[in-house]
Scaffold this motif. Sequence first.
Motif, PDB file in Angstrom:
ATOM      1  N   VAL A 116       0.841  -1.197   0.000  1.00  2.00           N
ATOM      2  CA  VAL A 116       0.000   0.000   0.000  1.00  2.00           C
ATOM      3  C   VAL A 116       0.879   1.251   0.000  1.00  2.00           C
ATOM      4  CG1 VAL A 116      -1.866   1.203   1.186  1.00  2.00           C
ATOM      5  CG2 VAL A 116      -1.779  -1.290   1.250  1.00  2.00           C
ATOM      6  N   LEU A 117       1.884   1.261   0.848  1.00  2.00           N
ATOM      7  CA  LEU A 117       2.811   2.394   0.860  1.00  2.00           C
ATOM      8  C   LEU A 117       3.627   2.427  -0.428  1.00  2.00           C
ATOM      9  CD1 LEU A 117       4.091   4.776   2.330  1.00  2.00           C
ATOM     10  CD2 LEU A 117       5.659   3.160   3.420  1.00  2.00           C
ATOM     11  N   GLY A 118       3.974   1.261  -0.936  1.00  2.00           N
ATOM     12  CA  GLY A 118       4.763   1.180  -2.160  1.00  2.00           C
ATOM     13  C   GLY A 118       4.075   1.821  -3.351  1.00  2.00           C
ATOM     14  N   VAL A 119       2.758   1.633  -3.468  1.00  2.00           N
ATOM     15  CA  VAL A 119       2.053   2.229  -4.606  1.00  2.00           C
ATOM     16  C   VAL A 119       2.028   3.753  -4.487  1.00  2.00           C
ATOM     17  CG1 VAL A 119      -0.287   2.039  -3.659  1.00  2.00           C
ATOM     18  CG2 VAL A 119       0.030   2.074  -6.087  1.00  2.00           C
ATOM     19  N   ALA A 120       1.849   4.269  -3.285  1.00  2.00           N
ATOM     20  CA  ALA A 120       1.850   5.729  -3.113  1.00  2.00           C
ATOM     21  C   ALA A 120       3.220   6.313  -3.461  1.00  2.00           C
ATOM     22  CB  ALA A 120       1.457   6.083  -1.680  1.00  2.00           C
ATOM     23  N   LEU A 121       4.269   5.654  -3.011  1.00  3.88           N
ATOM     24  CA  LEU A 121       5.618   6.137  -3.308  1.00  3.88           C
ATOM     25  C   LEU A 121       5.977   5.965  -4.784  1.00  3.88           C
ATOM     26  CD1 LEU A 121       7.483   4.878  -0.116  1.00  3.88           C
ATOM     27  CD2 LEU A 121       6.734   7.213  -0.644  1.00  3.88           C
ATOM     28  N   THR A 122       5.502   4.883  -5.398  1.00  2.00           N
ATOM     29  CA  THR A 122       5.739   4.663  -6.823  1.00  2.00           C
ATOM     30  C   THR A 122       5.070   5.747  -7.652  1.00  2.00           C
ATOM     31  OG1 THR A 122       5.919   2.277  -6.531  1.00  2.00           O
ATOM     32  CG2 THR A 122       5.404   3.053  -8.744  1.00  2.00           C
ATOM     33  N   ASN A 123       3.865   6.119  -7.268  1.00  2.00           N
ATOM     34  CA  ASN A 123       3.158   7.176  -7.992  1.00  2.00           C
ATOM     35  C   ASN A 123       3.931   8.487  -7.950  1.00  2.00           C
ATOM     36  OD1 ASN A 123       1.086   5.418  -8.609  1.00  2.00           O
ATOM     37  ND2 ASN A 123      -0.192   6.060  -6.906  1.00  2.00           N
ATOM     38  N   VAL A 124       4.526   8.790  -6.801  1.00  2.00           N
ATOM     39  CA  VAL A 124       5.319  10.011  -6.674  1.00  2.00           C
ATOM     40  C   VAL A 124       6.612   9.891  -7.477  1.00  2.00           C
ATOM     41  CG1 VAL A 124       6.646  11.415  -5.044  1.00  2.00           C
ATOM     42  CG2 VAL A 124       4.334  10.670  -4.455  1.00  2.00           C
ATOM     43  N   THR A 125       7.272   8.736  -7.358  1.00  2.00           N
ATOM     44  CA  THR A 125       8.544   8.525  -8.053  1.00  2.00           C
ATOM     45  C   THR A 125       8.385   8.614  -9.572  1.00  2.00           C
ATOM     46  OG1 THR A 125       9.286   7.073  -6.272  1.00  2.00           O
ATOM     47  CG2 THR A 125      10.466   6.910  -8.352  1.00  2.00           C
ATOM     48  N   LYS A 126       7.306   8.040 -10.093  1.00  2.00           N
ATOM     49  CA  LYS A 126       7.077   8.061 -11.538  1.00  2.00           C
ATOM     50  C   LYS A 126       6.370   9.332 -12.006  1.00  2.00           C
ATOM     51  CE  LYS A 126       7.152   3.111 -12.281  1.00  2.00           C
ATOM     52  NZ  LYS A 126       6.476   1.950 -12.867  1.00  2.00           N
ATOM     53  N   ALA A 127       6.133  10.260 -11.093  1.00  2.00           N
ATOM     54  CA  ALA A 127       5.495  11.544 -11.396  1.00  2.00           C
ATOM     55  C   ALA A 127       4.152  11.373 -12.098  1.00  2.00           C
ATOM     56  CB  ALA A 127       6.433  12.432 -12.220  1.00  2.00           C
ATOM     57  N   TYR A 128       3.348  10.425 -11.607  1.00  2.00           N
ATOM     58  CA  TYR A 128       2.014  10.224 -12.163  1.00  2.00           C
ATOM     59  C   TYR A 128       1.091  11.353 -11.735  1.00  2.00           C
ATOM     60  CZ  TYR A 128       2.996   5.351 -13.541  1.00  2.00           C
ATOM     61  OH  TYR A 128       3.491   4.218 -14.127  1.00  2.00           O
ATOM     62  N   ASN A 129       0.198  11.746 -12.629  1.00  2.55           N
ATOM     63  CA  ASN A 129      -0.830  12.713 -12.255  1.00  2.55           C
ATOM     64  C   ASN A 129      -1.930  11.974 -11.485  1.00  2.55           C
ATOM     65  OD1 ASN A 129      -2.615  11.486 -14.130  1.00  2.55           O
ATOM     66  ND2 ASN A 129      -1.985  12.885 -15.754  1.00  2.55           N
ATOM     67  N   PHE A 130      -3.007  12.677 -11.155  1.00  5.35           N
ATOM     68  CA  PHE A 130      -4.058  12.088 -10.328  1.00  5.35           C
ATOM     69  C   PHE A 130      -4.676  10.855 -10.985  1.00  5.35           C
ATOM     70  CE2 PHE A 130      -8.556  11.780  -9.127  1.00  5.35           C
ATOM     71  CZ  PHE A 130      -8.416  11.546  -7.768  1.00  5.35           C
ATOM     72  N   ILE A 131      -5.066  10.955 -12.248  1.00  6.85           N
ATOM     73  CA  ILE A 131      -5.719   9.836 -12.942  1.00  6.85           C
ATOM     74  C   ILE A 131      -4.757   8.660 -13.071  1.00  6.85           C
ATOM     75  CG2 ILE A 131      -6.808   9.103 -15.113  1.00  6.85           C
ATOM     76  CD1 ILE A 131      -8.511  11.042 -13.487  1.00  6.85           C
ATOM     77  N   GLN A 132      -3.523   8.924 -13.444  1.00  3.85           N
ATOM     78  CA  GLN A 132      -2.536   7.853 -13.567  1.00  3.85           C
ATOM     79  C   GLN A 132      -2.290   7.182 -12.222  1.00  3.85           C
ATOM     80  OE1 GLN A 132       0.556  10.303 -15.264  1.00  3.85           O
ATOM     81  NE2 GLN A 132       0.278   9.395 -17.305  1.00  3.85           N
ATOM     82  N   SER A 133      -2.279   7.950 -11.140  1.00  6.13           N
ATOM     83  CA  SER A 133      -2.086   7.386  -9.799  1.00  6.13           C
ATOM     84  C   SER A 133      -3.219   6.453  -9.430  1.00  6.13           C
ATOM     85  CB  SER A 133      -1.992   8.501  -8.758  1.00  6.13           C
ATOM     86  OG  SER A 133      -0.858   9.289  -8.967  1.00  6.13           O
ATOM     87  N   VAL A 134      -4.443   6.866  -9.717  1.00  6.31           N
ATOM     88  CA  VAL A 134      -5.600   6.025  -9.400  1.00  6.31           C
ATOM     89  C   VAL A 134      -5.589   4.752 -10.238  1.00  6.31           C
ATOM     90  CG1 VAL A 134      -8.121   5.908  -9.447  1.00  6.31           C
ATOM     91  CG2 VAL A 134      -6.995   7.958  -8.586  1.00  6.31           C
ATOM     92  N   VAL A 135      -5.292   4.874 -11.527  1.00  6.79           N
ATOM     93  CA  VAL A 135      -5.233   3.699 -12.402  1.00  6.79           C
ATOM     94  C   VAL A 135      -4.118   2.753 -11.951  1.00  6.79           C
ATOM     95  CG1 VAL A 135      -4.711   2.935 -14.767  1.00  6.79           C
ATOM     96  CG2 VAL A 135      -6.301   4.819 -14.373  1.00  6.79           C
ATOM     97  N   ASN A 136      -2.974   3.302 -11.585  1.00  9.27           N
ATOM     98  CA  ASN A 136      -1.879   2.474 -11.084  1.00  9.27           C
ATOM     99  C   ASN A 136      -2.301   1.775  -9.792  1.00  9.27           C
ATOM    100  OD1 ASN A 136       0.837   1.450 -11.115  1.00  9.27           O
ATOM    101  ND2 ASN A 136       1.319   2.924  -9.504  1.00  9.27           N
TER     102      ASN A 136
END
Length: 191
Positions: A116-136
Motif C-alpha cells: 500500500v505504501l509502495g504504490v503511493a511512493l511509486t506514484n510520486v517517483t514516476k510523477a504520475y498525475n491524479f488519474i494515472q495514480s488512481v489507475v496504477n
Amino acid sequence: MKELLLIAIGSALVNNVVLSQFLGLCPFLGVSKKVETSAGMGAAVIFVITIASAVASLIYDFILEPSGMAYLQTIVFILVIAGLVQFVEMFLKKNMVSLYESLGVYLPLITTNCAVLGVALTNVTKAYNFIQSVVNGIGISVGFTIAIILLAGVRERIEHNDVPYNFQGSPIVLITAGLMSIAFFGFSGLI
C-alpha cells in the motif's frame, strides 16, 4: 487512454506487486488459505490502495510539493493509509462480521502492508498525475487480488494431496509462490 491501459496492465500483471516486487507478502501468505477469505482481503486491499493512491496524490501535489515539504511524504502517506484501514475495519466489523472475523489480525496489517505504501511512493517517483495514480493503484491492487486468489485456490487443492512430510505447511506454500512468480515473469514481454 492507451497510456492508462498500459499502466493498469503493467502494474497488475507485468510488475505484480507480490510476485515480482515482493511487497505485501505477509497477507499474501497468511490469508491465502481459503479462496473466500482471500477474495475478501483482495477487496479490502483494492479499496485501500485505490483510495490511498488518490488521496496521497492529491496531498502530495497540492500540499507537500508546493509547500516544499515533500520530504514528509512517507509519514503523511502512512497516516493516510492507517486512517483508511481503520475505516475499512469499522465498515467490515459492522456490515460483514464473518469476513471481519475470518480476516482476523491480517486486516489491521494492511496498515503496515508495504504494498500500500509502495504504490503511493511509486506514484510520486514516476510523477504520475491524479488519474494515472488512481489507475496504477487499481492495477496494483487487482494484481494483488489475482495473485492471492490464485495462491488460495492452489493451497486448497494442495491440502487434499499427499505432500511429503518435509514439504508440508510453509515450504510447499513458498515453493508454490515461487512457481507463480516465475509464471508471472512470462507477462514481462507484454509491455
